[in-house]
Scaffold this active site. Structure first.
Site, short mmCIF file in Angstrom:
data_model
loop_
_atom_site.label_atom_id
_atom_site.label_comp_id
_atom_site.label_asym_id
_atom_site.label_seq_id
_atom_site.Cartn_x
_atom_site.Cartn_y
_atom_site.Cartn_z
N ASP A 279 0.85 -1.19 0.00
CA ASP A 279 0.00 0.00 0.00
C ASP A 279 0.89 1.24 0.00
O ASP A 279 2.01 1.21 0.51
CB ASP A 279 -0.92 0.02 1.22
N ASP B 252 -7.25 -1.44 -4.25
CA ASP B 252 -8.33 -1.13 -3.30
C ASP B 252 -9.31 -0.12 -3.88
O ASP B 252 -10.53 -0.26 -3.73
CB ASP B 252 -7.74 -0.58 -2.00
#
Length: 246
Positions: free
Chosen positions: A163, A182
């Site tokens: 991330d 995401d």
């Protein structure tokens, strides 16, 4: 029989059976053959191609952004963008989207595989372009994070997802750190919910508000069809007169 029916003004009865039979009725009764709807047909090649292309594009973009993050953000201070609204900071997530459930990595791997199977099921009869894009976003997002769990450290099925985007805080205090996969997942799911709520079906139909079972164009009456005559309804003036005298 057909001549007698035509002479008395009644609707002709079509006893055709097989694939050529249409939605004909006998004296106002139910159709002899259930009319085939659009949902019964095969998926559109255009829609399936768009779904796969969208998924592949998201997967590729996700892989590129993760590789760039590993190359330029490793052991570096967060990069501030848009006056602090966005920060680029490298983290490794063992949980689901937005860093949820970090102690159950293997469970989310199984869930992702199930989601991919569900997408294959939903693609049956797919004809809507909007639905193809929505499902493609979900496909690409799910596949992007699944690839991390399968091929990244610390091991297969328990790999950590990369991330790199944080909102309003450099360490994810306001909103969990996330990645492009995401974002694609959330947008795809949100789009699918919107399409469902507005009556847009995966097979290309659009249901009218308040009519959840409204037929589509494939089952609507065709202009020029003869009206269906009912047994107790006079079909012309002569029948009305004979009924009155009898």
């Amino acid at each position: 029989m057909r001549d007698l029916q035509a002479a008395r003004g009644a609707a002709l009865v079509d006893f055709t059976v097989g694939p050529a039979a249409g939605p004909t009725a006998v004296w106002g009764g139910p159709p002899l053959i259930e009319p085939r709807t659009t949902a019964d047909g095969p998926p559109s090649r255009r829609a399936i191609s768009l779904l796969l292309a969208t998924g592949a594009l998201v997967l590729l973009a996700d892989a590129v952004t993760k590789q760039l993050a590993l190359a330029h953000l490793e052991q570096q201070p967060p990069v501030q963008l848009l006056g602090g609204a966005v920060y680029l900071t490298l983290t490794r997530n063992s949980g689901a989207a937005f860093s949820l459930g970090q102690d159950h990595t293997w469970i989310f791997t199984i869930i992702t595989v199930v989601v991919l199977g569900a997408l294959a099921f939903l693609a049956r009869g797919l004809r809507s372009v909007a639905w193809a894009v929505a499902l493609g976003l979900v496909l690409g997002g799910a596949a992007g994070n699944l690839a991390d769990r399968l091929f990244r450290a610390p091991g297969t099925f328990v790999g950590h997802v990369v991330d790199m985007v944080s909102l309003f805080d450099e360490r994810g205090a306001v909103w969990p750190v996330f990645n492009l996969a995401d974002s694609a997942l959330m947008i795809g799911v949100g789009t699918a919910v919107f399409l469902e709520l507005t009556g847009r079906q995966r097979d290309g139909r659009r249901l009218r508000p308040g009519h959840p079972t409204a037929p589509d164009a494939a089952t609507a009456p065709v202009a020029g069809d003869a009206p269906v005559a009912k047994p107790d309804q006079p079909t012309n003036d002569r029948d009305a007169a004979s009924g009155a005298t009898s």
